[in-house]
Design a protein around this motif. Structure first.
Motif, PDB file in Angstrom:
ATOM      1  N   LEU A  37      -0.158  -5.256  -3.743  1.00 11.42           N
ATOM      2  CA  LEU A  37      -1.238  -4.420  -4.245  1.00 11.42           C
ATOM      3  C   LEU A  37      -1.723  -4.943  -5.588  1.00 11.42           C
ATOM      4  O   LEU A  37      -0.928  -5.138  -6.514  1.00 11.42           O
ATOM      5  CB  LEU A  37      -0.754  -2.968  -4.394  1.00 11.42           C
ATOM      6  CG  LEU A  37      -1.723  -1.980  -5.038  1.00 11.42           C
ATOM      7  CD1 LEU A  37      -3.001  -1.839  -4.215  1.00 11.42           C
ATOM      8  CD2 LEU A  37      -1.048  -0.613  -5.228  1.00 11.42           C
ATOM      9  N   SER A  53      -4.782   3.233  -1.198  1.00 11.09           N
ATOM     10  CA  SER A  53      -4.165   1.904  -1.209  1.00 11.09           C
ATOM     11  C   SER A  53      -2.717   1.959  -1.681  1.00 11.09           C
ATOM     12  O   SER A  53      -1.881   1.159  -1.241  1.00 11.09           O
ATOM     13  CB  SER A  53      -4.978   0.957  -2.095  1.00 11.09           C
ATOM     14  OG  SER A  53      -6.144   0.538  -1.424  1.00 11.09           O
ATOM     15  N   GLN A  54      -2.415   2.877  -2.578  1.00  9.60           N
ATOM     16  CA  GLN A  54      -1.022   3.045  -2.986  1.00  9.60           C
ATOM     17  C   GLN A  54      -0.163   3.463  -1.790  1.00  9.60           C
ATOM     18  O   GLN A  54       0.955   2.966  -1.613  1.00  9.60           O
ATOM     19  CB  GLN A  54      -0.922   4.098  -4.095  1.00  9.60           C
ATOM     20  CG  GLN A  54      -1.495   3.642  -5.423  1.00  9.60           C
ATOM     21  CD  GLN A  54      -1.402   4.729  -6.477  1.00  9.60           C
ATOM     22  OE1 GLN A  54      -1.899   5.841  -6.285  1.00  9.60           O
ATOM     23  NE2 GLN A  54      -0.766   4.419  -7.603  1.00  9.60           N
ATOM     24  N   SER A  64       3.232  -6.208   1.908  1.00  6.58           N
ATOM     25  CA  SER A  64       1.943  -6.168   1.220  1.00  6.58           C
ATOM     26  C   SER A  64       2.089  -6.386  -0.277  1.00  6.58           C
ATOM     27  O   SER A  64       3.154  -6.173  -0.860  1.00  6.58           O
ATOM     28  CB  SER A  64       1.253  -4.828   1.466  1.00  6.58           C
ATOM     29  OG  SER A  64       1.950  -3.770   0.821  1.00  6.58           O
ATOM     30  N   HIS A 123      -7.339  -6.211   2.355  1.00 10.64           N
ATOM     31  CA  HIS A 123      -7.890  -4.861   2.455  1.00 10.64           C
ATOM     32  C   HIS A 123      -8.499  -4.472   1.119  1.00 10.64           C
ATOM     33  O   HIS A 123      -7.789  -4.314   0.119  1.00 10.64           O
ATOM     34  CB  HIS A 123      -6.791  -3.896   2.893  1.00 10.64           C
ATOM     35  CG  HIS A 123      -6.221  -4.251   4.223  1.00 10.64           C
ATOM     36  ND1 HIS A 123      -6.614  -3.654   5.402  1.00 10.64           N
ATOM     37  CD2 HIS A 123      -5.313  -5.210   4.580  1.00 10.64           C
ATOM     38  CE1 HIS A 123      -5.979  -4.207   6.409  1.00 10.64           C
ATOM     39  NE2 HIS A 123      -5.176  -5.155   5.941  1.00 10.64           N
ATOM     40  N   SER A 147      -6.640   4.719   4.136  1.00  4.10           N
ATOM     41  CA  SER A 147      -5.506   4.388   4.994  1.00  4.10           C
ATOM     42  C   SER A 147      -5.178   5.488   5.983  1.00  4.10           C
ATOM     43  O   SER A 147      -4.372   5.274   6.882  1.00  4.10           O
ATOM     44  CB  SER A 147      -4.267   4.075   4.141  1.00  4.10           C
ATOM     45  OG  SER A 147      -4.001   5.115   3.214  1.00  4.10           O
ATOM     46  N   SER A 154     -11.597  -2.009   6.463  1.00  6.93           N
ATOM     47  CA  SER A 154     -10.151  -2.135   6.278  1.00  6.93           C
ATOM     48  C   SER A 154      -9.414  -1.174   7.201  1.00  6.93           C
ATOM     49  O   SER A 154      -8.429  -1.549   7.848  1.00  6.93           O
ATOM     50  CB  SER A 154      -9.794  -1.829   4.819  1.00  6.93           C
ATOM     51  OG  SER A 154      -8.404  -1.643   4.660  1.00  6.93           O
ATOM     52  N   ILE A 205      -3.816  -6.060  -0.802  1.00  5.91           N
ATOM     53  CA  ILE A 205      -4.573  -4.825  -0.972  1.00  5.91           C
ATOM     54  C   ILE A 205      -5.200  -4.852  -2.362  1.00  5.91           C
ATOM     55  O   ILE A 205      -4.483  -4.998  -3.366  1.00  5.91           O
ATOM     56  CB  ILE A 205      -3.665  -3.593  -0.825  1.00  5.91           C
ATOM     57  CG1 ILE A 205      -2.901  -3.648   0.505  1.00  5.91           C
ATOM     58  CG2 ILE A 205      -4.473  -2.311  -0.931  1.00  5.91           C
ATOM     59  CD1 ILE A 205      -1.767  -2.629   0.594  1.00  5.91           C
ATOM     60  N   HIS A 229      -7.946  -2.796  -4.974  1.00  4.58           N
ATOM     61  CA  HIS A 229      -8.618  -1.497  -5.119  1.00  4.58           C
ATOM     62  C   HIS A 229      -8.815  -1.197  -6.598  1.00  4.58           C
ATOM     63  O   HIS A 229      -7.915  -1.395  -7.408  1.00  4.58           O
ATOM     64  CB  HIS A 229      -7.756  -0.399  -4.485  1.00  4.58           C
ATOM     65  CG  HIS A 229      -8.520   0.773  -3.985  1.00  4.58           C
ATOM     66  ND1 HIS A 229      -8.238   1.398  -2.794  1.00  4.58           N
ATOM     67  CD2 HIS A 229      -9.574   1.464  -4.513  1.00  4.58           C
ATOM     68  CE1 HIS A 229      -9.062   2.406  -2.603  1.00  4.58           C
ATOM     69  NE2 HIS A 229      -9.879   2.474  -3.646  1.00  4.58           N
ATOM     70  N   HIS A 255       0.269   0.455   0.560  1.00  2.00           N
ATOM     71  CA  HIS A 255       1.240  -0.484   0.008  1.00  2.00           C
ATOM     72  C   HIS A 255       2.664   0.033   0.184  1.00  2.00           C
ATOM     73  O   HIS A 255       3.581  -0.733   0.548  1.00  2.00           O
ATOM     74  CB  HIS A 255       0.931  -0.705  -1.474  1.00  2.00           C
ATOM     75  CG  HIS A 255       1.918  -1.572  -2.191  1.00  2.00           C
ATOM     76  ND1 HIS A 255       2.285  -2.821  -1.733  1.00  2.00           N
ATOM     77  CD2 HIS A 255       2.628  -1.362  -3.330  1.00  2.00           C
ATOM     78  CE1 HIS A 255       3.165  -3.356  -2.570  1.00  2.00           C
ATOM     79  NE2 HIS A 255       3.400  -2.485  -3.531  1.00  2.00           N
TER      80      HIS A 255
END
Length: 280
Positions: free
Chosen positions: A249, A237-238, A247, A165, A170, A147, A223, A225, A241
């Motif tokens: 999430l 991931s937060q 995006s 992802h 990130s 990712s 996304i 997770h 996003h």
């Protein structure tokens, strides 16, 4: 220390890892960052890929193993650290059934590809080379380091219509700090480790952080997770996003970092998201 120009990266193949340090913890940190473990194909994976092998992609003095299944708009599957392309085979058949062609490949130093050293930056360059060789890519599905490699590719201007992802970091800075912390490095050795990482990847760590990459996030993204992931924190991931207006999430529980690759619901949601972009 030598750095590249404004493009961000040195273009050579695997860079010299440098002499071993007397401190075993610092050497262990270097190894953890740069030396993946190879995972062999299972009998079932070998059978699934038997008729799909393509000529290896020559890239920076390496040969990257790759396989393509199906016919239609191309979707690339990008695996994570200590993994291989075949570990995303669960996504391949549903994508093929939905009218896509699917390419899996092994990143440098992984699976059947050559090389011994790697990093997320090496992975990003390999993905860019594959995308350039293919020409037109509809979508990317990346897990973990895969990712992050996709984020690097997008930041360098390679377009897709959609991407997924799965449990990915990130930014590189928290990854480097996490390795230093896990190895118990004292501040002076942590600083030495940071300098070594920057020499190894050919750019400053900050150039591989989200704030330097988010300009490439111009397409819709999904996304996914697990909130209790012990390998890559859900916070990664937060942050992705929050930096990516297009995006969506989807938090999960109970799947950890790797089991989501075999989860039928995760696969179905990912394929549906990629397919939604085929009509736009």
């Amino acid at each position: 220390m030598q750095f590249s120009n404004a493009a961000g990266f040195v273009t050579g193949a695997n860079r010299d890892l440098g002499p071993a340090h007397d401190d075993g913890r610092l050497a262990a940190a270097r190894h953890a960052f740069s030396t993946p473990e190879r995972v062999a194909l299972s009998a079932a994976e070998e059978a699934a890929l038997a008729a799909a092998a393509e000529a290896p992609l020559r890239h920076e003095g390496l040969e990257l193993a790759r396989w393509t299944l199906g016919v239609g708009p191309r979707v690339l599957l990008v695996h994570g650290w200590n993994s291989r392309g075949a570990h995303l085979l669960g996504f391949a058949r549903p994508l093929v059934d939905a009218g896509f062609s699917v390419t899996l490949f092994d990143l440098p130093g992984h699976g059947d590809s050559t090389g011994h050293a790697a990093s997320v930056v090496h992975a990003g360059r390999a993905l860019r080379a594959l995308m350039a060789d293919i020409g037109s890519v509809h979508g990317v599905i990346g897990h973990s380091m895969g990712s992050a490699a996709a984020l690097l590719a997008f930041a360098h201007g390679l377009p897709v219509k959609r991407s997924v992802h799965l449990a990915g970091p990130s930014s590189l800075t928290p990854m480097v700090k996490g390795i230093a912390r896990a190895q118990g490095l004292v501040p002076s050795d942590a600083a030495a480790f940071t300098g070594w990482v920057e020499n190894f990847i050919g750019t400053r760590i900050a150039n591989v952080d989200l704030e330097r990459l988010q300009h490439g996030l111009r397409h819709p993204g999904l996304i996914v997770h697990d909130t209790e992931d012990r390998i890559v924190p859900f916070a990664a991931s937060q942050a992705l996003h929050a930096a990516w207006p297009g995006s969506h999430l989807e938090p999960l529980t109970g799947l950890g970092h790797r089991r989501l690759l075999a989860d039928t619901d995760v696969i179905a949601r990912s394929v549906a998201f990629i397919a939604d972009g085929a009509s736009t």
